[in-house]
Design an enzyme around this catalytic site. Structure first.
Site, PDB file in Angstrom:
ATOM      1  N   ASP A  16       0.910  -1.149   0.000  1.00 38.28           N
ATOM      2  CA  ASP A  16       0.000   0.000   0.000  1.00 38.28           C
ATOM      3  C   ASP A  16       0.946   1.195   0.000  1.00 38.28           C
ATOM      4  O   ASP A  16       1.578   1.484   1.026  1.00 38.28           O
ATOM      5  CB  ASP A  16      -0.870  -0.009   1.266  1.00 38.28           C
ATOM      6  CG  ASP A  16      -1.841   1.165   1.282  1.00 38.28           C
ATOM      7  OD1 ASP A  16      -1.460   2.249   0.801  1.00 38.28           O
ATOM      8  OD2 ASP A  16      -2.958   0.997   1.776  1.00 38.28           O
ATOM      9  N   HIS A  17       1.050   1.874  -1.142  1.00 36.62           N
ATOM     10  CA  HIS A  17       2.148   2.851  -1.246  1.00 36.62           C
ATOM     11  C   HIS A  17       2.003   3.998  -0.237  1.00 36.62           C
ATOM     12  O   HIS A  17       2.983   4.669   0.069  1.00 36.62           O
ATOM     13  CB  HIS A  17       2.324   3.344  -2.689  1.00 36.62           C
ATOM     14  CG  HIS A  17       1.314   4.365  -3.141  1.00 36.62           C
ATOM     15  ND1 HIS A  17       0.054   4.032  -3.531  1.00 36.62           N
ATOM     16  CD2 HIS A  17       1.406   5.706  -3.261  1.00 36.62           C
ATOM     17  CE1 HIS A  17      -0.596   5.125  -3.877  1.00 36.62           C
ATOM     18  NE2 HIS A  17       0.201   6.162  -3.721  1.00 36.62           N
ATOM     19  N   HIS A  45      -5.731   2.799   1.510  1.00 34.76           N
ATOM     20  CA  HIS A  45      -4.925   3.937   1.965  1.00 34.76           C
ATOM     21  C   HIS A  45      -5.510   4.632   3.217  1.00 34.76           C
ATOM     22  O   HIS A  45      -4.810   4.865   4.194  1.00 34.76           O
ATOM     23  CB  HIS A  45      -4.791   4.993   0.869  1.00 34.76           C
ATOM     24  CG  HIS A  45      -4.290   4.454  -0.428  1.00 34.76           C
ATOM     25  ND1 HIS A  45      -3.344   3.470  -0.517  1.00 34.76           N
ATOM     26  CD2 HIS A  45      -4.602   4.762  -1.720  1.00 34.76           C
ATOM     27  CE1 HIS A  45      -3.087   3.211  -1.791  1.00 34.76           C
ATOM     28  NE2 HIS A  45      -3.846   3.977  -2.537  1.00 34.76           N
TER      29      HIS A  45
HETATM   30  C1  BG6 Z   1      -3.905   4.846  -6.090  1.00 30.67           C
HETATM   31  C2  BG6 Z   1      -5.303   4.933  -6.641  1.00 30.67           C
HETATM   32  O1  BG6 Z   1      -3.786   3.740  -5.232  1.00 30.67           O
HETATM   33  O2  BG6 Z   1      -3.607   6.021  -5.369  1.00 30.67           O
HETATM   34  C3  BG6 Z   1      -5.442   6.153  -7.524  1.00 30.67           C
HETATM   35  O3  BG6 Z   1      -5.594   3.763  -7.387  1.00 30.67           O
HETATM   36  C4  BG6 Z   1      -5.005   7.394  -6.804  1.00 30.67           C
HETATM   37  O4  BG6 Z   1      -6.781   6.297  -7.994  1.00 30.67           O
HETATM   38  C5  BG6 Z   1      -3.639   7.187  -6.164  1.00 30.67           C
HETATM   39  O5  BG6 Z   1      -4.943   8.442  -7.749  1.00 30.67           O
HETATM   40  C6  BG6 Z   1      -3.283   8.360  -5.262  1.00 30.67           C
HETATM   41  O6  BG6 Z   1      -1.945   8.217  -4.849  1.00 30.67           O
HETATM   42  P1  BG6 Z   1      -1.068   9.494  -4.473  1.00 30.67           P
HETATM   43  O7  BG6 Z   1       0.227   8.913  -4.012  1.00 30.67           O
HETATM   44  O8  BG6 Z   1      -0.960  10.298  -5.728  1.00 30.67           O
HETATM   45  O9  BG6 Z   1      -1.814  10.209  -3.414  1.00 30.67           O
END
Ligand code: BG6
Length: 514
Positions: free
Chosen positions: A203-204, A266
């Site tokens: 989960d980044h 997230h």
């Molecule tokens: C991803 C979603 O996991 O996270 C996307 O699938 C979203 O829809 C993105 O745009 C948002 O990530 P960040 O790091 O740009 O906040």
């Protein structure tokens, strides 16, 4: 966007202090996709530039698109230059990095593809010294996850090449399932082939610097933790706003919607870090145990009262960044009658001693005015108004800005200079950029490195994934049954539907301005 100056910035000293991983090779399934060129390869490039990757580190891209090693190298080195805005001075270095990239064009459902993967891994062990250590990365559409795992198991690639001496790990991208049932099936499919300690569910958000700093903020400072509970905190808000619409991902988004795309993973992860008890150590099992306890204590939203605890919206046409943008229903690959939510707000309670009766308001949406993620802790109002007649007394708010302009601020009341007793809220701020003078590593750099080092602290465990689906499933069911009923529309470029404002105002509170 970072530039080349960032390649040698002081924040990166931190990652340099870490151990270099064992020699290894990484196989990316889904190498022709967006994630590979935008995130994975640029992150690997940075790590390589920082000399954090082991000597001989090699990548094998695997996808159905016909291509050759040479073409793949060219495309990926072009992607590095494009997404990292590198100048021509870096060409030689990018080209050097490119030498470690390889490509196999094959069909993931064909067992022969995995024989090819094995052959090339064996060859790289000999030629580049990758020593039998393997990292498989599933960056394909989720429907391929079970089949890839099954085939890796069938050809014997899931087990370490030499037991006890080499390692094999697998990283699985989100979405991990699309319901409790499918997440359970996927967990069973993966764990029937890999041991839990080989599995890294990514989960980044957990790799973002400010998200990790949340733990440091809470547990490396003596002054906050004593206040971090129902006695002092009125409520918590977690907001993840995006300016972007669904872009070219209409087909995926129609299946997912905002709840599956952002909240189940997230946002609930952020919530569990805010609410968890101090773990015994900063180590995988201890941290993940505490996070899972929070998810277990989250009160399920009663099926008959979903509308009292949630709001869902969809963007209509509007203006973002000065330009007109279309309604969600007219985006490519989206049904003109779609009821998919692109915005959602929730109220959750955590049934434990620390948080009983403290609402956690979560909201996230696409096509909002700007990209900003923030956690705000709103403290209780002062118990007694000492300064009679003085207006302007507002509760203290601690805001943790996850992105952009990463930092932490505390709002408190101060006396307006002058002869009268007038009070105004002021802010005390910490900004990463100003205090440390540089941009931190990206989430993917941190997480890829952790995975190569065998540190699963920032990855999701099977129980957390299933617990979060358990919470989300009844809401999804209810929304599905309700169809268009209860779906609120908002103009693209606004802060979401009016219904979301009314939702929090019913409780005598309001959304934090982002
Ligand atoms: C991803 C979603 O996991 O996270 C996307 O699938 C979203 O829809 C993105 O745009 C948002 O990530 P960040 O790091 O740009 O906040």
């Amino acid at each position: 966007m970072p530039d080349t100056a960032e390649l040698s910035n002081p924040l990166r000293e931190g990652i340099r202090l870490r151990r270099t991983p064992d020699p290894c090779a990484m196989v990316i399934f889904g190498a022709s996709g967006d994630l590979t060129e935008r995130k994975l390869i640029p992150a690997l490039f940075y790590l390589s530039r920082e000399r954090m990757l082991p000597a001989g580190f090699s990548v094998i891209g695997c996808a159905r698109t016909p291509s050759t090693h040479e073409e793949f190298r060219r495309e990926m080195t072009d992607a590095v230059k494009k997404f990292l805005h590198l100048t021509t001075e870096s060409d030689a270095f990018v080209d050097g990095f490119g030498k470690g990239l390889h490509y196999i064009a094959d069909d993931f459902s064909d067992p022969k593809a995995y024989e090819q993967v094995r052959a090339i891994l064996e060859r790289l062990d000999q030629e580049r010294g990758t020593a039998g250590n393997r990292l498989f990365y599933l960056a394909t559409p989720p429907s391929f996850f079970p089949v890839i795992v099954k085939h890796l198991g069938a050809v014997g690639l899931a087990k370490p090449k030499v037991a006890g001496k080499t390692w094999t790990r697998i990283v699985i991208e989100k979405p991990f399932g699309r319901s409790l049932e499918s997440a359970g099936e996927l967990n069973r499919a993966v764990t029937s082939v890999f041991d839990e300690n080989q599995i890294y569910r990514i989960d980044h958000y957990l790799g973002k610097e400010t998200v990790q700093n949340l733990l440091v903020f809470r547990f490396a400072n003596g002054i906050f933790e004593p206040f971090w509970n129902r006695r002092y905190i009125d409520h918590v808000q977690i907001a993840v706003a995006e300016e972007l619409g669904v872009e070219s991902r209409g087909a995926y988004y129609e299946e997912a919607g905002l709840l599956r795309d952002m909240i189940q993973n997230h946002v609930l992860q952020l919530l569990s870090l805010v609410a968890m008890e101090p773990p015994a150590t900063f180590e995988g099992t201890a941290v993940r145990d505490e996070k899972a306890k929070v998810l277990r204590a989250l009160r399920p939203i009663p099926l008959g009262r979903v509308q009292d605890f949630t709001v869902r919206g969809q963007y209509a046409e509007g203006y973002v960044g000065g330009g007109k943008v279309p309604a969600y229903r007219t985006e490519p690959k989206v049904s003109p009658a779609s009821n998919t939510e692109t915005y959602a707000a929730f109220k959750f309670f955590i049934d434990n001693w620390r948080w009983a009766d403290v609402p956690f308001y979560l909201r996230s949406g696409k096509r909002l005015p700007r990209r900003v993620s923030e956690i705000s802790i709103q403290f209780r109002r002062v118990p007694h108004l000492l300064f009679r007649g003085a207006d302007g007394i507002e509760p203290n708010i601690l805001s943790i800005r996850i992105q952009p302009n990463e930092g932490i601020s505390l709002k408190f009341c101060a006396k307006l200079p002058g002869t009268t007793m007038q009070i105004r809220p002021v802010e005390m701020e910490f900004r990463y950029g100003e205090s440390f003078g540089a941009v931190p590593p990206t989430a993917y750099e941190t997480l890829l490195l952790d995975c190569m080092l065998g540190d699963a602290t920032l990855f999701n465990r099977d129980d957390a994934v299933e617990l979060s689906w358990e919470l989300v499933d009844p809401i999804l069911d209810r929304w599905k049954q309700d169809g268009a009923k209860g779906l609120a529309f908002y103009a693209a470029g606004s802060w979401g539907p009016a219904e979301a404002d009314a939702f929090i105002e019913r409780d005598g509170r309001e959304w934090q301005r982002l």
